[in-house]
Design a protein around this motif. Structure first.
Motif, short mmCIF file in Angstrom:
data_model
loop_
_atom_site.label_atom_id
_atom_site.label_comp_id
_atom_site.label_asym_id
_atom_site.label_seq_id
_atom_site.Cartn_x
_atom_site.Cartn_y
_atom_site.Cartn_z
N SER A 198 -1.11 3.97 18.28
CA SER A 198 -2.27 3.23 18.06
C SER A 198 -1.63 1.92 16.86
CB SER A 198 -2.93 4.35 17.02
OG SER A 198 -2.27 4.68 15.73
N ILE A 199 -0.72 2.04 16.24
CA ILE A 199 -0.38 0.84 15.43
C ILE A 199 0.02 -0.30 16.38
CG2 ILE A 199 1.26 -0.12 13.95
CD1 ILE A 199 -0.38 1.84 12.70
N LEU A 200 0.75 -0.01 17.53
CA LEU A 200 0.93 -1.09 18.42
C LEU A 200 -0.13 -1.74 19.03
CD1 LEU A 200 4.15 0.53 19.86
CD2 LEU A 200 4.12 -1.35 18.37
N GLN A 201 -1.05 -1.01 19.51
CA GLN A 201 -2.29 -1.34 20.03
C GLN A 201 -3.18 -2.41 19.47
OE1 GLN A 201 -4.01 2.26 21.53
NE2 GLN A 201 -3.08 1.98 23.68
N ALA B 200 0.75 -1.33 -0.07
CA ALA B 200 -0.05 0.05 -0.04
C ALA B 200 0.93 1.23 -0.27
CB ALA B 200 -1.06 0.08 1.25
N LYS B 201 2.14 1.24 0.15
CA LYS B 201 2.95 2.03 0.21
C LYS B 201 2.74 3.19 1.29
CE LYS B 201 4.35 2.19 -4.72
NZ LYS B 201 4.39 1.25 -5.40
N ASP B 202 2.47 2.71 2.34
CA ASP B 202 1.90 3.19 3.59
C ASP B 202 3.42 3.19 4.53
OD1 ASP B 202 0.95 4.42 5.96
OD2 ASP B 202 -0.82 3.11 5.97
N THR B 203 4.06 4.54 4.47
CA THR B 203 5.43 4.46 4.87
C THR B 203 5.41 4.76 6.24
OG1 THR B 203 5.83 6.70 4.29
CG2 THR B 203 6.53 5.32 2.77
N VAL B 204 4.43 5.47 6.99
CA VAL B 204 4.32 5.74 8.31
C VAL B 204 4.12 4.37 9.08
CG1 VAL B 204 3.37 7.16 9.84
CG2 VAL B 204 3.58 8.16 7.86
N ARG B 205 3.19 3.82 8.47
CA ARG B 205 2.80 2.35 9.13
C ARG B 205 3.70 1.33 9.01
NH1 ARG B 205 -2.12 0.27 10.64
NH2 ARG B 205 -3.33 1.96 9.82
N LEU B 206 4.40 1.31 7.87
CA LEU B 206 5.40 0.40 7.74
C LEU B 206 6.50 0.56 8.59
CD1 LEU B 206 6.72 -1.85 6.00
CD2 LEU B 206 7.69 0.11 4.48
N GLY B 207 6.82 1.91 8.76
CA GLY B 207 8.02 2.30 9.90
C GLY B 207 7.62 1.84 11.25
N ALA B 208 6.42 2.09 11.58
CA ALA B 208 6.07 1.46 13.09
C ALA B 208 6.05 -0.03 13.13
CB ALA B 208 4.72 1.94 13.16
N ILE B 209 5.67 -0.67 12.01
CA ILE B 209 5.66 -2.10 12.26
C ILE B 209 7.21 -2.67 12.04
CG2 ILE B 209 5.02 -4.36 10.84
CD1 ILE B 209 2.35 -2.74 10.12
N ARG B 210 7.81 -2.18 11.15
CA ARG B 210 9.30 -2.56 11.12
C ARG B 210 9.89 -2.46 12.43
NH1 ARG B 210 11.41 -0.62 5.28
NH2 ARG B 210 10.86 -2.25 4.19
N LEU B 211 9.71 -1.13 13.26
CA LEU B 211 10.19 -0.94 14.99
C LEU B 211 9.82 -2.12 15.62
CD1 LEU B 211 9.89 2.78 15.20
CD2 LEU B 211 12.03 1.45 15.06
N LEU B 212 8.48 -2.42 15.53
CA LEU B 212 8.07 -3.69 16.20
C LEU B 212 8.86 -4.87 16.11
CD1 LEU B 212 6.11 -5.00 18.23
CD2 LEU B 212 4.52 -4.78 16.56
N LEU B 213 8.91 -5.31 14.79
CA LEU B 213 9.65 -6.44 14.24
C LEU B 213 11.02 -6.54 14.53
CD1 LEU B 213 7.84 -7.11 10.87
CD2 LEU B 213 7.73 -8.51 12.72
N ALA B 214 11.80 -5.15 14.59
CA ALA B 214 13.22 -5.13 15.17
C ALA B 214 13.34 -5.55 16.60
CB ALA B 214 13.81 -3.69 14.83
N ALA B 215 12.22 -4.88 17.28
CA ALA B 215 12.26 -5.17 18.71
C ALA B 215 12.05 -6.63 19.28
CB ALA B 215 11.03 -4.48 19.66
#
Length: 152
Positions: free
Chosen positions: A84-87, A17-32
């Motif tokens: 909001s993404i994490l929740q 979807a090229k949703d870079t903001v959501r993608l960034g948050a999800i990548r942070l979660l996966l990295a953790a």
């Protein structure tokens, strides 16, 4: 599908979807998640992933408070969006009535009579309520139930 797989699928969806903001948050979660797996040399269960998400949400809430105190509202808004993404991946929150029932059951089953022993009750509740309620609220409720002024 376990929680980690669901998060990875959501990452792929955000990429498409090229949703870079959501993608960034999800990548942070996966990295953790990956960092904890590497550190402990295990594959995390859903409960462990929820603990990671809880920690990340708490960190972001602390950051929001600091950013707002420094009048950096644009940075606070980014942190709020990440929360909001994490929740999305957290279990359904418990109602106050459900929390009170769980606290009363834990106090009854542990046989604790005083506030000095409230750690035993909190230990019982931590596994049952993890990720579904703010444990500081649970702690306050347990303390209120065990205080000498209030009879169970």
């Amino acid at each position: 599908m376990n929680l980690t797989q669901q998060i990875r699928e959501d990452m792929k969806t955000a990429m498409r979807a090229k949703d870079t903001v959501r993608l960034g948050a999800i990548r942070l979660l996966l990295a953790a998640i990956k960092q904890r797996e590497v550190d402990e040399r295990i594959e995390l269960s859903d409960a462990d992933v929820i603990a990671v998400i809880n920690k990340m949400i708490k960190q972001r809430r602390d950051s929001i408070a600091q950013f707002e105190a420094a009048a950096r509202h644009e940075l606070a808004d980014i942190e709020k969006f990440e929360i909001s993404i994490l929740q999305i991946y957290m279990p359904q929150p418990m109602t106050e009535a459900e929390v009170e029932i769980a606290v009363n059951n834990a106090i009854a089953s542990s046989g604790v009579q005083s506030a000095q022993e409230m750690g035993k009750v909190i230990a019982l509740l931590r596994t049952e309520l993890a990720g579904r309620v703010d444990m500081s609220q649970v702690s306050a409720l347990v303390k209120a139930r065990l205080s000498p002024n209030i009879v169970n």
